[in-house]
Design a protein around this motif. Structure first.
Motif, PDB file in Angstrom:
ATOM      1  N   PRO A   1       0.839  -1.212   0.000  1.00 55.78           N
ATOM      2  CA  PRO A   1       0.000   0.000   0.000  1.00 55.78           C
ATOM      3  C   PRO A   1       0.867   1.252   0.000  1.00 55.78           C
ATOM      4  CG  PRO A   1      -0.773  -1.578   1.649  1.00 55.78           C
ATOM      5  CD  PRO A   1       0.540  -2.099   1.144  1.00 55.78           C
ATOM      6  N   HIS A   2       0.384   2.274  -0.698  1.00 56.95           N
ATOM      7  CA  HIS A   2       1.128   3.533  -0.770  1.00 56.95           C
ATOM      8  C   HIS A   2       0.474   4.533   0.171  1.00 56.95           C
ATOM      9  CE1 HIS A   2       3.489   6.811  -2.290  1.00 56.95           C
ATOM     10  NE2 HIS A   2       2.399   7.480  -2.640  1.00 56.95           N
ATOM     11  N   TRP A   3       1.158   4.850   1.266  1.00 66.14           N
ATOM     12  CA  TRP A   3       0.641   5.795   2.247  1.00 66.14           C
ATOM     13  C   TRP A   3       1.419   7.104   2.122  1.00 66.14           C
ATOM     14  CZ3 TRP A   3       1.693   0.887   5.077  1.00 66.14           C
ATOM     15  CH2 TRP A   3       0.549   0.078   5.121  1.00 66.14           C
ATOM     16  N   THR A   4       0.708   8.180   1.856  1.00 66.60           N
ATOM     17  CA  THR A   4       1.357   9.483   1.698  1.00 66.60           C
ATOM     18  C   THR A   4       1.594  10.162   3.044  1.00 66.60           C
ATOM     19  OG1 THR A   4      -0.826  10.497   1.406  1.00 66.60           O
ATOM     20  CG2 THR A   4       0.369   9.829  -0.584  1.00 66.60           C
ATOM     21  N   ARG A   5       0.964   9.658   4.085  1.00 61.52           N
ATOM     22  CA  ARG A   5       1.165  10.242   5.412  1.00 61.52           C
ATOM     23  C   ARG A   5       1.043   9.145   6.450  1.00 61.52           C
ATOM     24  NH1 ARG A   5      -3.923  10.892   7.571  1.00 61.52           N
ATOM     25  NH2 ARG A   5      -5.628  10.607   6.070  1.00 61.52           N
ATOM     26  N   ALA A   6       1.632   9.434   7.641  1.00 63.05           N
ATOM     27  CA  ALA A   6       1.635   8.433   8.704  1.00 63.05           C
ATOM     28  C   ALA A   6       0.219   8.108   9.173  1.00 63.05           C
ATOM     29  CB  ALA A   6       2.475   8.934   9.886  1.00 63.05           C
ATOM     30  N   GLY A   7      -0.689   9.097   9.085  1.00 68.75           N
ATOM     31  CA  GLY A   7      -2.064   8.856   9.542  1.00 68.75           C
ATOM     32  C   GLY A   7      -2.744   7.741   8.772  1.00 68.75           C
ATOM     33  N   ALA A   8      -2.471   7.656   7.462  1.00 74.04           N
ATOM     34  CA  ALA A   8      -3.073   6.589   6.654  1.00 74.04           C
ATOM     35  C   ALA A   8      -2.535   5.229   7.068  1.00 74.04           C
ATOM     36  CB  ALA A   8      -2.805   6.841   5.174  1.00 74.04           C
ATOM     37  N   ALA A   9      -1.232   5.155   7.345  1.00 75.71           N
ATOM     38  CA  ALA A   9      -0.647   3.896   7.819  1.00 75.71           C
ATOM     39  C   ALA A   9      -1.187   3.544   9.190  1.00 75.71           C
ATOM     40  CB  ALA A   9       0.876   4.017   7.870  1.00 75.71           C
ATOM     41  N   ARG A  10      -1.374   4.556  10.028  1.00 75.36           N
ATOM     42  CA  ARG A  10      -1.949   4.331  11.357  1.00 75.36           C
ATOM     43  C   ARG A  10      -3.358   3.746  11.240  1.00 75.36           C
ATOM     44  NH1 ARG A  10      -0.654   3.197  16.224  1.00 75.36           N
ATOM     45  NH2 ARG A  10      -2.376   1.775  15.984  1.00 75.36           N
TER      46      ARG A  10
END
Length: 986
Positions: A663-672
């Motif tokens: 997955p491509h997460w542009t910010r840490a919040g999306a990974a969180r």
């Protein structure tokens, strides 16, 4: 007489009798329109208060019921001379029913006369029909429910006016056949202006004008509606108008244009036209546990739908019941159809499309349209041969007849969509395993499994109460049937055929032998029902379902679905959407999917038959590898600076073309967010790996999950994971891995205030780290000792190991880890009274966290700063610092930090002026500490709340809280009352 046409009132002996407020009048209208049918208090409240009843609705409704009963008693006394039975308002099981003869309600009289008139007209008895229509017109005294406000009233009024419009059109048809052309032109002209798109009215007006010799005016009506339909719908008029225009152009006689009823005139004894069955519905089955859906369908049939179709008062919604095979769609549809069928004068028809029958019917619209025309009584010779004309004729019928049409077991949108007009006057009810989401005009009502109580009731009714006496065994059986209606029926059938069996024995067989094999009888099986849905899938969809069934449980997203299937994420999304459309996959939350457990069992058995053991193992291996890679990827995005062991090549660098891209997460919040939603499923995957002997990969999952389980409150689960990982690494002699599993285990034990065990784990970890010359391991193990001494209040003992940690962090060169040590040194200096040193150290740590963008650590630092400011005596600044954490969004930081800040903030609130805020903060913190199992923090919060209640004079609450504090203290190794609480130690 109950009057609904005009002002709503009671009229005993022809004299109006007041019945109170508008709400009481509306209540009478609700009950009288559903004469002799029970209405629940919920349904009545929704109607009276437009779906937004107040909290006092039930009590207020009872008051209106009482007033209406008083008025009915008075009316019955005044009407006793009529000899008619009294009108009664009865109640039973949370419902109310108005019991009366149909001739005691003016609307019911009008409705009965209009239905009879229609039947006479269709039988060719025009003059008798006209006489009945005259009687109906005399009953209609004005606008229905006049003067009453409200959304339900407006909808009911529209329904009644629609019925009157249909009756008026019947009168026009009769009078046209009697040759009264000139008399009809003015009324038809007015009606055509009011409803310019109504083709039936336009046809009547054209016929009347032509009958008067006004040919050009008749053709002008056709051109006007032709332009209107083309502009609005992009199509032309229906077949009837086209034939009428062609007949006028040819100069046909009015008799030929008007036509006569299909059958010759006969004496009418029932409200049905010859060659047309009034109803083809089979008997209604007994319904259990679908009360909410039944009320919804009843409301839909009456036009009371949240979004009425196309803004047309006459249009009814098209509703599709969708769900798993055997979920009770047809039973619910039939029950609803029988309930509302009296309101559809043109009949109630069941058309079995049989998409999933063994006969393999035509899934296209042509066969369905032909069968539907025959149901409506269209002669075989009049059924069009051309497909476009056939479908247009079907749409015309559904647009202009007032009938109920039940299309059972539809194949999908391609079969149903071409049959539907833009604004049907029929109520079309569809059952299908397909959700019909592609058809905007169709409103979907998905059926889930039954509630536990409804499932128990159904099974008990099927087997008899004498054989379902043990509630525990009954619940076990219904749970093993997944509360699925067909599964319950099949299990009950098996149980009835074996009188010697007990419920416990049936439950044992369902558990031991495989449910699909047990859920069968002579008439069929659950496996067969699922197989028909499975066979309707494409080969790719079948393959995807078999692969998805191998997921160990819980929900999954598109990424892990792609790993199981062995395709790209985009392809997996399309396949999952296909399976979702036919209810073989459920969307549990947005973009999170799962299989019903019975479907999963069926698909796993299908996989065992179709796929080799090696292929299934390969798919599950790919799932684990993808999960570990994505977890490592997310962990690095959320906690980029934390130490983690390097993954082995078979997990971190394995080459497999069928692994989806990360997955491509542009910010840490999306990974969180990904971690938050995937963690429950990853925990299930870890347990499955351990249970199947895959302990090595389970241990690596444990290592990657460790900080997130602690932050998100999965402490009990983390304890089991880390114990298993420790045992595995110890058994293989991999000391570095064992060291870090012990560090994680020690941290979790500290959360539970199990200090002796935490100290033992940290001690062994420190010895292993020193033996392996592992500076990261040494620093982390020493950090656990620092936290342990801090929790026990042994502040002088913290300084030695913390200084050693500082030296190690400086030598390693990790700026973030160094900032965490500075943060903890600040806390220690604060506790030892070195306040200015503490403030300097904490400011330095916060600068690093800000520079690195580590919001979580900054939040913990703000909590610690608040504690320091409180020690200095700057209560206002401390309160501001605590508030920044306590009122933070829950997704930032972790629940423990937020609860600690609430506990600290409560101690800064001025009392007694803001005691309510302090109490709310403490109660919220206690709830979090209890949920997490953080006994030490809960103890501190409970004692503070007890003191607050005692100061406020609430001694009983204070005593109860003090008892709770003593219970907590008995399970904790350290003394209570540590004052303010700091953020997580590093």
């Amino acid at each position: 007489m109950i009057r609904l046409l005009g002002t709503v009132e009671l009229s005993p002996g022809g004299q109006p009798l007041p019945i109170g407020s508008r709400k009481t009048q509306t209540l009478l209208a609700c009950l009288a329109l559903d004469l002799n049918r029970p209405l629940s208090t919920v349904s009545l409240a929704d109607r009276l208060w437009d779906d937004h009843p107040p909290r006092t609705a039930v009590g207020t409704l009872h008051s209106y019921i009482s007033k209406l009963r008083t008025a009915l008693r008075e009316a019955n006394e005044l009407d006793v001379a009529s000899g008619r039975p009294p009108v009664e308002l009865t109640s039973r099981s949370g419902t109310y029913t108005l019991r009366a003869e149909t001739d005691q309600v003016d609307w019911q009289v009008y409705h009965h006369l209009s239905v009879r008139a229609r039947a006479l007209a269709e039988a060719g008895e025009d003059r008798r029909a006209l006489a009945v229509l005259d009687r109906a017109a005399a009953v209609w005294q004005g606008e229905p429910l006049a003067g009453l406000p409200g959304l339900w009233v407006q909808q009911a009024r529209s329904r009644l006016l629609d019925r009157r419009s249909a009756t008026v059109l019947t009168r026009f048809e009769v009078e046209l056949r009697l040759g009264r052309f000139a008399d009809l032109v003015p009324d038809l002209t007015t009606l055509a202006e009011q409803q310019p798109g109504n083709e039936r009215i336009a046809a009547h007006l054209m016929t009347a004008l032509y009958g008067c010799g006004r040919i050009s005016d008749a053709l002008a009506v056709y051109r006007r509606i032709q332009r209107l339909i083309y502009r609005d719908l992009g199509t032309g008029p229906g077949e009837r108008l086209n034939r009428l225009q062609e007949g006028i152009l040819r100069g046909d006689s009015t008799a030929d244009l008007i036509g006569r009823p299909i059958a010759p005139p006969v004496a009418v004894t029932a409200p049905a036209a010859p060659q047309r069955r009034a109803s083809t519905l089979p008997p209604a089955p007994e319904l259990v546990g679908r009360e909410v859906e039944l009320e919804l369908l009843t409301a839909a049939a009456r036009g009371e739908w949240p979004a009425r179709a196309h803004g047309s008062a006459a249009a009814l919604p098209v509703v599709a019941l969708s769900g798993l095979p055997g979920s009770g769609k047809t039973a619910l549809a039939l029950a609803a159809a029988h309930r509302v069928s009296p309101e559809f004068p043109d009949g109630a028809f069941l058309l079995r499309l049989g998409a999933h029958s063994s006969a393999q019917p035509d899934p296209g619209p042509e066969a369905a349209a032909t069968a539907l025309l025959r149901q409506f009584g269209v002669p075989a010779g009049a059924v069009p041969l051309e497909l476009d004309e056939l479908l247009a004729r079907c749409r015309e019928l559904l647009a202009h007849r007032r009938a109920l049409v039940l299309l059972d077991d539809a194949a999908g949108p391609g079969q149903i969509g071409p049959l539907l007009p833009a604004a049907p006057s029929c109520f079309v009810l569809i059952t299908s395993r397909h959700r019909m989401a592609e058809l905007p005009a169709v409103s979907s009502v998905p059926l889930d499994v039954l509630t536990p109580d409804a499932a128990a009731t159904m099974f008990t009714r099927l087997v008899g109460p004498a054989r379902a006496t043990d509630p525990h065994d009954l619940a076990t059986v219904t749970d093993l049937c997944s509360r699925h209606p067909l599964a319950l029926h099949l299990a009950a059938s098996r149980f009835r055929s074996h009188p010697a069996w007990s419920l416990a024995h049936l439950a044992d067989r369902l558990s031991r032998n495989g449910r699909l094999g047990e859920l069968r009888d002579r008439g069929g099986s659950l496996e067969l029902a699922f197989a028909m849905s499975y066979q309707a899938l494409t080969a790719d969809q079948q393959f995807a379902l078999r692969r998805l069934s191998l997921h160990p449980g819980g929900s999954f997203g598109a990424y892990l679905a792609a790993a199981l299937i062995g395709c790209t994420t985009d392809t997996a999304e399309r396949l999952v959407e296909d399976l979702l459309a036919v209810h073989l996959v459920d969307e549990l939350t947005p973009e999170r999917f799962g299989c019903h457990d019975l479907v999963q069992e069926f698909a796993r058995e299908a996989s065992a038959r179709s796929d080799s053991a090696a292929e299934r193992t390969e798919a599950t291996d790919r799932l684990v590898t993808a999960a570990v890679r994505a977890l490592d990827h997310a962990d690095r995005a959320v906690l980029p600076h934390r130490f983690r062991l390097p993954l082995p090549d078979d997990l971190g660098n394995a080459v497999d073309d069928r692994l989806p891209q990360l997955p491509h997460w542009t910010r840490a919040g999306a990974a969180r967010t990904w971690l938050t939603v995937e963690t429950p499923g990853l925990l299930i995957l870890e347990r499955r790996l351990r249970s199947t002997g895959e302990k090595r990969r389970a241990a690596w999952l444990s290592h990657l999950l460790a900080p997130h389980l602690e932050a998100d409150g999965f402490w009990r689960e983390a304890l089991h994971l880390h114990l298993a990982a420790r045992d595995y690494w110890r058994s293989t002699g991999e000391s570095r891995q064992e060291c870090h599993s012990l560090i994680a285990l020690s941290s979790i034990r500290l959360r539970f205030s199990r200090y002796a065990e935490a100290e033992a784990d940290a001690g062994r970890a420190l010895r292993l780290a020193r033996a392996a010359n592992d500076p990261e391991g040494r620093a982390e193990a020493l950090g656990r000792f620092c936290e342990l001494y801090w929790e026990r209040g042994e502040y002088a003992e913290v300084l030695g190991p913390l200084q050693e940690v500082l030296e190690l962090r400086r030598s390693i060169g990790n700026e973030w880890q160094l900032a965490r040590v500075l943060n903890n040194l600040a806390l220690l200096n604060s506790r030892l009274g070195n306040l200015e040193s503490a403030r300097e150290l904490l400011s330095e740590a916060l600068e690093v966290f800000d520079r690195l963008g580590d919001e979580k650590s900054r939040i913990q630092g703000m909590n610690n700063l608040g504690c320091l400011l409180l020690e200095i005596g700057d209560t206002g600044a401390a309160r501001n610092a605590f508030a920044q954490v306590a009122y933070r969004r829950e997704e930032i930081g972790n629940r423990l930090d937020r609860a600690i800040a609430q506990l600290n903030l409560a101690q800064c609130v001025p009392l007694p002026r803001e005691s309510e805020e302090a109490s709310a903060l403490l109660q919220s913190a206690i709830g979090t500490f209890r949920a997490l199992g953080s006994a030490k923090n809960e103890l501190d919060a409970v004692e503070l709340l007890a003191a607050l209640h005692r100061a406020e004079g609430r001694s009983e609450l204070a005593t109860a809280l003090q008892d709770r504090a003593r219970t907590l203290a008995a399970h904790i190794d350290s003394p209570p009352g540590q004052g303010t609480r700091t953020g997580s130690a590093a």
